[in-house]
Design a protein around this motif. Structure first.
Motif, PDB file in Angstrom:
ATOM      1  N   LEU A 187       0.853  -1.191   0.000  1.00  0.00           N
ATOM      2  CA  LEU A 187       0.000   0.000   0.000  1.00  0.00           C
ATOM      3  C   LEU A 187       0.883   1.234   0.000  1.00  0.00           C
ATOM      4  O   LEU A 187       2.109   1.132   0.119  1.00  0.00           O
ATOM      5  CB  LEU A 187      -0.964   0.026   1.188  1.00  0.00           C
ATOM      6  CG  LEU A 187      -0.438   0.315   2.599  1.00  0.00           C
ATOM      7  CD1 LEU A 187      -1.596   0.692   3.527  1.00  0.00           C
ATOM      8  CD2 LEU A 187       0.269  -0.903   3.181  1.00  0.00           C
ATOM      9  N   GLY A 188       0.253   2.387  -0.126  1.00  0.00           N
ATOM     10  CA  GLY A 188       1.008   3.632  -0.122  1.00  0.00           C
ATOM     11  C   GLY A 188       0.205   4.739   0.528  1.00  0.00           C
ATOM     12  O   GLY A 188      -1.024   4.651   0.663  1.00  0.00           O
ATOM     13  N   PHE A 189       0.917   5.793   0.930  1.00  0.00           N
ATOM     14  CA  PHE A 189       0.280   6.961   1.541  1.00  0.00           C
ATOM     15  C   PHE A 189       0.867   8.222   0.922  1.00  0.00           C
ATOM     16  O   PHE A 189       2.071   8.292   0.658  1.00  0.00           O
ATOM     17  CB  PHE A 189       0.507   6.987   3.054  1.00  0.00           C
ATOM     18  CG  PHE A 189      -0.131   5.847   3.788  1.00  0.00           C
ATOM     19  CD1 PHE A 189      -1.489   5.848   4.065  1.00  0.00           C
ATOM     20  CD2 PHE A 189       0.624   4.749   4.184  1.00  0.00           C
ATOM     21  CE1 PHE A 189      -2.090   4.799   4.734  1.00  0.00           C
ATOM     22  CE2 PHE A 189       0.039   3.689   4.843  1.00  0.00           C
ATOM     23  CZ  PHE A 189      -1.329   3.700   5.129  1.00  0.00           C
ATOM     24  N   GLY A 249     -10.354  10.358   2.417  1.00  0.00           N
ATOM     25  CA  GLY A 249     -10.480  10.471   3.864  1.00  0.00           C
ATOM     26  C   GLY A 249     -11.722   9.800   4.416  1.00  0.00           C
ATOM     27  O   GLY A 249     -11.692   9.230   5.527  1.00  0.00           O
ATOM     28  N   ASP A 250     -12.838   9.832   3.684  1.00  0.00           N
ATOM     29  CA  ASP A 250     -14.057   9.173   4.151  1.00  0.00           C
ATOM     30  C   ASP A 250     -13.830   7.670   4.314  1.00  0.00           C
ATOM     31  O   ASP A 250     -14.233   7.067   5.320  1.00  0.00           O
ATOM     32  CB  ASP A 250     -15.199   9.401   3.157  1.00  0.00           C
ATOM     33  CG  ASP A 250     -15.773  10.804   3.213  1.00  0.00           C
ATOM     34  OD1 ASP A 250     -15.569  11.489   4.241  1.00  0.00           O
ATOM     35  OD2 ASP A 250     -16.425  11.220   2.244  1.00  0.00           O
ATOM     36  N   GLU A 251     -13.204   7.068   3.318  1.00  0.00           N
ATOM     37  CA  GLU A 251     -12.995   5.615   3.356  1.00  0.00           C
ATOM     38  C   GLU A 251     -12.034   5.218   4.480  1.00  0.00           C
ATOM     39  O   GLU A 251     -12.251   4.213   5.171  1.00  0.00           O
ATOM     40  CB  GLU A 251     -12.469   5.152   2.006  1.00  0.00           C
ATOM     41  CG  GLU A 251     -13.485   5.314   0.884  1.00  0.00           C
ATOM     42  CD  GLU A 251     -12.896   5.000  -0.475  1.00  0.00           C
ATOM     43  OE1 GLU A 251     -13.308   3.997  -1.073  1.00  0.00           O
ATOM     44  OE2 GLU A 251     -12.025   5.760  -0.933  1.00  0.00           O
ATOM     45  N   LEU A 252     -10.985   6.003   4.665  1.00  0.00           N
ATOM     46  CA  LEU A 252     -10.047   5.704   5.749  1.00  0.00           C
ATOM     47  C   LEU A 252     -10.712   5.909   7.105  1.00  0.00           C
ATOM     48  O   LEU A 252     -10.493   5.131   8.042  1.00  0.00           O
ATOM     49  CB  LEU A 252      -8.802   6.579   5.626  1.00  0.00           C
ATOM     50  CG  LEU A 252      -7.979   6.390   4.353  1.00  0.00           C
ATOM     51  CD1 LEU A 252      -6.764   7.314   4.368  1.00  0.00           C
ATOM     52  CD2 LEU A 252      -7.533   4.946   4.192  1.00  0.00           C
ATOM     53  N   LEU A 253     -11.528   6.950   7.219  1.00  0.00           N
ATOM     54  CA  LEU A 253     -12.207   7.230   8.482  1.00  0.00           C
ATOM     55  C   LEU A 253     -13.177   6.111   8.838  1.00  0.00           C
ATOM     56  O   LEU A 253     -13.297   5.726  10.011  1.00  0.00           O
ATOM     57  CB  LEU A 253     -12.939   8.566   8.374  1.00  0.00           C
ATOM     58  CG  LEU A 253     -13.383   9.231   9.675  1.00  0.00           C
ATOM     59  CD1 LEU A 253     -12.194   9.543  10.570  1.00  0.00           C
ATOM     60  CD2 LEU A 253     -14.156  10.510   9.381  1.00  0.00           C
ATOM     61  N   ALA A 254     -13.882   5.581   7.849  1.00  0.00           N
ATOM     62  CA  ALA A 254     -14.791   4.462   8.104  1.00  0.00           C
ATOM     63  C   ALA A 254     -14.020   3.251   8.620  1.00  0.00           C
ATOM     64  O   ALA A 254     -14.454   2.571   9.570  1.00  0.00           O
ATOM     65  CB  ALA A 254     -15.551   4.107   6.827  1.00  0.00           C
ATOM     66  N   LEU A 255     -12.874   2.972   8.014  1.00  0.00           N
ATOM     67  CA  LEU A 255     -12.033   1.862   8.461  1.00  0.00           C
ATOM     68  C   LEU A 255     -11.574   2.072   9.899  1.00  0.00           C
ATOM     69  O   LEU A 255     -11.623   1.155  10.735  1.00  0.00           O
ATOM     70  CB  LEU A 255     -10.825   1.741   7.521  1.00  0.00           C
ATOM     71  CG  LEU A 255      -9.847   0.599   7.780  1.00  0.00           C
ATOM     72  CD1 LEU A 255     -10.503  -0.737   7.499  1.00  0.00           C
ATOM     73  CD2 LEU A 255      -8.603   0.770   6.901  1.00  0.00           C
ATOM     74  N   ALA A 313      -1.949   7.551   8.937  1.00  0.00           N
ATOM     75  CA  ALA A 313      -1.440   6.456   8.111  1.00  0.00           C
ATOM     76  C   ALA A 313      -1.093   5.249   8.980  1.00  0.00           C
ATOM     77  O   ALA A 313      -1.404   4.100   8.624  1.00  0.00           O
ATOM     78  CB  ALA A 313      -0.213   6.928   7.327  1.00  0.00           C
ATOM     79  N   LEU A 314      -0.454   5.485  10.111  1.00  0.00           N
ATOM     80  CA  LEU A 314      -0.117   4.381  11.013  1.00  0.00           C
ATOM     81  C   LEU A 314      -1.376   3.751  11.609  1.00  0.00           C
ATOM     82  O   LEU A 314      -1.443   2.523  11.776  1.00  0.00           O
ATOM     83  CB  LEU A 314       0.811   4.881  12.121  1.00  0.00           C
ATOM     84  CG  LEU A 314       2.218   5.287  11.664  1.00  0.00           C
ATOM     85  CD1 LEU A 314       2.978   5.977  12.802  1.00  0.00           C
ATOM     86  CD2 LEU A 314       3.008   4.077  11.163  1.00  0.00           C
ATOM     87  N   LEU A 315      -2.376   4.569  11.920  1.00  0.00           N
ATOM     88  CA  LEU A 315      -3.634   4.027  12.438  1.00  0.00           C
ATOM     89  C   LEU A 315      -4.333   3.181  11.371  1.00  0.00           C
ATOM     90  O   LEU A 315      -4.953   2.155  11.685  1.00  0.00           O
ATOM     91  CB  LEU A 315      -4.542   5.159  12.914  1.00  0.00           C
ATOM     92  CG  LEU A 315      -5.878   4.757  13.537  1.00  0.00           C
ATOM     93  CD1 LEU A 315      -5.688   3.798  14.710  1.00  0.00           C
ATOM     94  CD2 LEU A 315      -6.659   5.984  13.975  1.00  0.00           C
ATOM     95  N   THR A 316      -4.233   3.584  10.111  1.00  0.00           N
ATOM     96  CA  THR A 316      -4.773   2.773   9.019  1.00  0.00           C
ATOM     97  C   THR A 316      -4.104   1.409   8.987  1.00  0.00           C
ATOM     98  O   THR A 316      -4.766   0.369   8.867  1.00  0.00           O
ATOM     99  CB  THR A 316      -4.584   3.492   7.669  1.00  0.00           C
ATOM    100  OG1 THR A 316      -5.302   4.724   7.691  1.00  0.00           O
ATOM    101  CG2 THR A 316      -5.078   2.640   6.519  1.00  0.00           C
ATOM    102  N   CYS A 317      -2.781   1.393   9.104  1.00  0.00           N
ATOM    103  CA  CYS A 317      -2.046   0.125   9.128  1.00  0.00           C
ATOM    104  C   CYS A 317      -2.453  -0.716  10.338  1.00  0.00           C
ATOM    105  O   CYS A 317      -2.600  -1.946  10.231  1.00  0.00           O
ATOM    106  CB  CYS A 317      -0.544   0.390   9.146  1.00  0.00           C
ATOM    107  SG  CYS A 317       0.109   1.117   7.624  1.00  0.00           S
TER     108      CYS A 317
END
Length: 449
Positions: free
Chosen positions: A243-245, A266-272, A352-356
């Motif tokens: 993946l990438g950021f 941002g919406d998609e990452l926030l939902a995750l 980004a780290l929270l996404t991971c």
């Protein structure tokens, strides 16, 4: 004088709108606007001594000039000024609280081109100055009355170790995150994250592919970063990354790209993040988003039983909604993502780290937390944006279109905050339907030019 503070501080072309003279006066007036002090005595800080001011900047060519002027103004008001150099904006929000400063100033124009610059002010709690605080600073800047002669001047000195302080805070928050075996592309936009982001991911064990990490003062955001996600998408595919950021110039925004090269907003990452924090018992209440958030986000949160509140556009409004409710997660479609347990500001690297962390060992492409509805947005030039928005026929057309999409999508018509534009947006199950709704509403906007 025109309105000084916009939705994200003072911003404009450096040297013409945002001059050294204005930066100097802003620095001085920001200190003078603080509480404390009596008569000709300088303001006192929370330590009981001189006011302590932290200054952070991004990589723009005009940064050192404006940093110096801002520091001179604050020192002239009796404050001690600590220059942290190039750091992401959220580092200022984090360190002003942790290190006991009374005020932080960030010299940055975020995602704007290099020729622009800006100044954002943060209070001792790490939050951007509230409207009343900005209004008081603006009033002093515009006043013809002479500012008091304080009889003493503050000191200006570098703040050594600020980058490591920021990294240490990320280590504390994400110390259990293991990214060994993952190849991750990072687009630093030739901006403020060019040191912090790669190091933060390497400390988690990731193999990092870095691009746009060679700032020269004029290449910030140029074909790179969160406003140009195609660059990191190409890097992900070329280097076989998981993946990438992509960050913006000052590091308070982030967008992601999955292993197939598709960009996630941002919406998609926030939902995750919301589903992850709820599953781990760390979501306080619900999620705050802006009115621009995709309808699909609202549907996903409704299905998950997570409350959502919508605010006006701007991360300060999101932050205010979180504070008001005691919630800890919010953000914007643009990639301003706030998790207040770490810092009360959008932080691209932390997000980004929270996404991971939310992904664990899964691929981002396999973890869609929402279905993003097609969105069509048209900016309509008008002679009078306020008059257009007050038009009864337009209001009736908006209400009818919204009712027709109920349960399937939505419409949003709003005036631009900075230009003579009416922004017309629709989301619907198909792009063709969304475009048809927008076309009909554009035709109903009075005074089109």
């Amino acid at each position: 004088m025109a309105r000084l503070f916009g939705t994200d501080g003072v911003r404009g072309p450096a040297g013409t709108v945002l001059t050294a003279e204005l930066a100097l006066r802003l620095g001085r007036c920001a200190v003078e606007a603080l509480p404390g002090g009596d008569g000709d005595a300088p303001r006192t800080g929370r330590s009981g001594g001189p006011v302590q001011v932290l200054v952070v900047r991004d990589t723009r060519a005009s940064g050192p000039m404006l940093e110096a002027a801002l520091a001179a103004g604050a020192a002239a008001a009796g404050a001690d000024v600590h220059l942290a150099g190039v750091l992401p904006t959220p580092a200022a929000a984090l360190l002003v609280d942790r290190l006991g400063f009374d005020l932080a100033a960030v010299v940055s124009a975020s995602h704007n081109p290099w020729a622009d610059n800006g100044i954002k002010l943060f209070g001792p709690d790490g939050r951007k100055l509230p409207d009343a605080g900005e209004a008081r600073v603006a009033e002093l800047v515009a006043s013809d009355a002479p500012l008091p002669a304080r009889g003493t001047v503050g000191r200006v000195a570098p703040l050594l170790g600020a980058t490591e302080d920021h990294l240490r805070a990320l280590d504390e928050r994400f110390g259990d995150l293991d990214l060994a075996g993952r190849r991750i592309a990072l687009d630093c936009a030739n901006g403020a994250t060019f040191r912090v982001a790669p190091e933060a991911f390497r400390r988690r064990g990731a193999e990092v592919v870095v691009l746009a990490d060679a700032p020269d003062g004029r290449n910030i955001n140029a074909g790179a970063g969160s406003t140009h996600p195609d660059a990191v998408s190409r890097a992900v595919l070329e280097h076989g990354c998981d993946l990438g950021f992509a960050f913006d110039g000052d590091g308070d925004r982030v967008l992601a790209v999955d292993g197939t090269g598709r960009a996630w907003d941002g919406d998609e990452l926030l939902a995750l993040m919301a589903l992850h924090l709820r599953a781990t018992g760390r979501l306080a209440g619900g999620v705050a988003v802006t009115v621009m958030s995709n309808y699909g986000f609202h549907g996903a949160m409704r299905d998950a039983g997570i409350p959502v509140v919508a605010t006006p556009v701007g991360d300060r409004h999101v932050m205010a909604a979180l504070d008001e409710r005691g919630w800890n997660l919010g953000g914007e479609q643009s990639g301003h993502l706030i998790e207040t347990g770490f810092v009360p500001s959008g932080d691209g690297v932390a997000a980004a780290l929270l996404t991971c962390e939310a992904l664990g060992s899964d691929a981002l492409a396999d973890r869609a937390a929402m279905r993003r509805l097609p969105q069509v947005l048209v900016n309509v030039p008008v002679a009078d944006r306020d008059g257009a928005m007050a038009d009864a026929d337009l209001a009736a057309a908006v209400a009818a279109a919204d009712a027709a999409l109920e349960g399937e999508g939505r419409v949003l018509v709003r005036a631009s905050g900075t230009e003579q534009l009416v922004r017309v947006m629709a989301e619907a199950p198909t792009e063709d339907r969304a475009r048809a709704v927008v076309d009909a509403l554009v035709a109903a906007v009075p005074g089109r030019r």
